[in-house]
Write a protein that holds these residues in place. Structure first.
Motif, PDB file in Angstrom:
ATOM      1  N   ALA A  27     -48.124   7.457 -46.534  1.00 55.08           N
ATOM      2  CA  ALA A  27     -47.792   6.884 -47.860  1.00 55.08           C
ATOM      3  C   ALA A  27     -46.468   6.714 -48.169  1.00 55.08           C
ATOM      4  CB  ALA A  27     -48.470   8.011 -48.793  1.00 55.08           C
ATOM      5  N   ALA A  28     -45.616   7.696 -47.984  1.00 56.11           N
ATOM      6  CA  ALA A  28     -44.209   7.456 -48.176  1.00 56.11           C
ATOM      7  C   ALA A  28     -43.563   6.193 -47.437  1.00 56.11           C
ATOM      8  CB  ALA A  28     -43.332   8.656 -47.597  1.00 56.11           C
ATOM      9  N   LEU A  29     -44.033   5.907 -46.185  1.00 56.20           N
ATOM     10  CA  LEU A  29     -43.513   4.815 -45.518  1.00 56.20           C
ATOM     11  C   LEU A  29     -43.758   3.468 -46.197  1.00 56.20           C
ATOM     12  CD1 LEU A  29     -44.249   5.827 -41.738  1.00 56.20           C
ATOM     13  CD2 LEU A  29     -41.803   5.503 -43.065  1.00 56.20           C
ATOM     14  N   VAL A  30     -45.106   3.315 -46.736  1.00 58.02           N
ATOM     15  CA  VAL A  30     -45.778   2.444 -47.499  1.00 58.02           C
ATOM     16  C   VAL A  30     -44.838   2.141 -48.743  1.00 58.02           C
ATOM     17  CG1 VAL A  30     -47.570   1.456 -48.926  1.00 58.02           C
ATOM     18  CG2 VAL A  30     -48.025   2.405 -46.679  1.00 58.02           C
ATOM     19  N   ARG A  32     -41.803   3.069 -49.660  1.00 57.75           N
ATOM     20  CA  ARG A  32     -40.417   2.892 -49.175  1.00 57.75           C
ATOM     21  C   ARG A  32     -40.646   1.385 -48.763  1.00 57.75           C
ATOM     22  NH1 ARG A  32     -37.225   5.469 -43.823  1.00 57.75           N
ATOM     23  NH2 ARG A  32     -35.645   3.925 -43.809  1.00 57.75           N
ATOM     24  N   TRP A  33     -41.341   0.978 -48.019  1.00 61.19           N
ATOM     25  CA  TRP A  33     -41.372  -0.515 -47.481  1.00 61.19           C
ATOM     26  C   TRP A  33     -41.458  -1.623 -48.704  1.00 61.19           C
ATOM     27  CZ3 TRP A  33     -44.580  -5.017 -47.885  1.00 61.19           C
ATOM     28  CH2 TRP A  33     -44.184  -5.885 -46.909  1.00 61.19           C
ATOM     29  N   ALA A  61     -36.702   3.948 -53.201  1.00 61.68           N
ATOM     30  CA  ALA A  61     -36.411   2.823 -52.463  1.00 61.68           C
ATOM     31  C   ALA A  61     -36.028   1.470 -53.496  1.00 61.68           C
ATOM     32  CB  ALA A  61     -37.314   2.257 -51.484  1.00 61.68           C
ATOM     33  N   GLY A  62     -36.053   1.944 -54.637  1.00 58.92           N
ATOM     34  CA  GLY A  62     -35.585   0.658 -55.655  1.00 58.92           C
ATOM     35  C   GLY A  62     -36.731  -0.016 -56.166  1.00 58.92           C
ATOM     36  N   ARG A 192     -38.473  -8.421 -41.606  1.00 57.38           N
ATOM     37  CA  ARG A 192     -38.460  -6.974 -40.705  1.00 57.38           C
ATOM     38  C   ARG A 192     -37.151  -6.511 -40.666  1.00 57.38           C
ATOM     39  NH1 ARG A 192     -42.854  -5.464 -37.702  1.00 57.38           N
ATOM     40  NH2 ARG A 192     -44.518  -7.073 -37.470  1.00 57.38           N
ATOM     41  N   LEU A 193     -37.055  -5.367 -41.188  1.00 55.29           N
ATOM     42  CA  LEU A 193     -35.850  -4.241 -41.284  1.00 55.29           C
ATOM     43  C   LEU A 193     -35.619  -3.484 -40.252  1.00 55.29           C
ATOM     44  CD1 LEU A 193     -36.032  -3.272 -45.129  1.00 55.29           C
ATOM     45  CD2 LEU A 193     -35.173  -5.302 -44.158  1.00 55.29           C
ATOM     46  N   GLY A 194     -36.649  -3.750 -39.056  1.00 57.16           N
ATOM     47  CA  GLY A 194     -36.166  -2.894 -37.900  1.00 57.16           C
ATOM     48  C   GLY A 194     -37.177  -1.621 -38.067  1.00 57.16           C
ATOM     49  N   ALA A 195     -36.766  -0.585 -37.490  1.00 57.15           N
ATOM     50  CA  ALA A 195     -37.587   0.641 -37.302  1.00 57.15           C
ATOM     51  C   ALA A 195     -37.302   1.184 -38.573  1.00 57.15           C
ATOM     52  CB  ALA A 195     -37.188   1.552 -36.124  1.00 57.15           C
ATOM     53  N   ILE A 196     -38.563   1.665 -39.220  1.00 56.19           N
ATOM     54  CA  ILE A 196     -38.458   2.409 -40.496  1.00 56.19           C
ATOM     55  C   ILE A 196     -39.131   3.687 -40.404  1.00 56.19           C
ATOM     56  CG2 ILE A 196     -39.657   2.241 -42.804  1.00 56.19           C
ATOM     57  CD1 ILE A 196     -39.663  -0.711 -42.570  1.00 56.19           C
TER      58      ILE A 196
END
Length: 196
Positions: A27-30, A32-33, A61-62, A192-196
């Motif tokens: 959920a945090a990765l979502v 943040r993405w 993440a803004g 794509r920002l690379g590894a997240i």
């Protein structure tokens, strides 16, 4: 003047954290993405469980975060007062309508009966032509395996068809699913920002 968000994703998810830390981590990765790609998060306005995790990550993440919560659930779901915009409404129907109006796409993370109901309504509305926005189901760690099997059973029993099944995108991986939803909503493929 603030830059408008590149896209807006409505995320349905649990007001509880789930049984393993992996649910909250995803959920945090979502969240943040969404923020790192200039998007807006629309969600149920709560501070608890996965709802709070995805909102906090998006804010950090803004992202612009719009929470929509019924007055009766402000205390129960601990309304997130840190949202960019917190809309307090009178009914669940109004909540879901406003969430849908503010979104370009819908994504269901693992959750309980509220998440199920919201996901099915967004899917039903698409089938009925009330909207043509993509609907995604994150099948993290097989959480929705049994549901997807049952839906296929519904097709086999003649109460559903493959066209209806084709209106939802199910994926076990969160990042390809988010990218698919954004592109399907008519926006450019996110960089794509690379590894997240």
């Amino acid at each position: 003047m603030a830059t408008p968000p590149a896209f807006s994703i409505c995320v349905y998810c649990g007001s509880r954290p789930g049984s393993t830390p992996a649910f909250a981590q995803t959920a945090a990765l979502v969240g943040r993405w969404i923020g790192e790609h200039g998007g807006q998060l629309v969600y149920g306005g709560g501070r608890g469980g996965l709802m709070g995790v995805v909102a906090d990550a998006a804010l950090d993440a803004g992202a612009r975060v719009v929470g929509v919560i019924p007055r009766a659930l402000v205390e129960r779901e601990h309304a997130h007062r840190g949202c960019t915009e917190l809309l307090i409404v009178d009914t669940m129907h109004e909540r879901k309508r406003l969430m849908a109006e503010h979104a370009d796409a819908f994504l269901a993370l693992p959750g309980g009966i509220g998440t199920f109901e919201e996901f099915f309504e967004a899917w039903t509305w698409r089938q009925l032509g009330y909207h043509d926005k993509p609907v995604g189901l994150l099948n993290q760690d097989g959480y929705y395996d049994a549901l997807l099997d049952f839906l296929r059973h519904g097709v086999g029993a003649g109460f559903m068809d493959e066209g209806q099944m084709g209106m939802i995108a199910a994926n076990a991986q969160w990042q390809p699913l988010l990218e698919h939803l954004v592109v399907s909503a008519g926006f450019p493929a996110p960089h794509r920002l690379g590894a997240i």
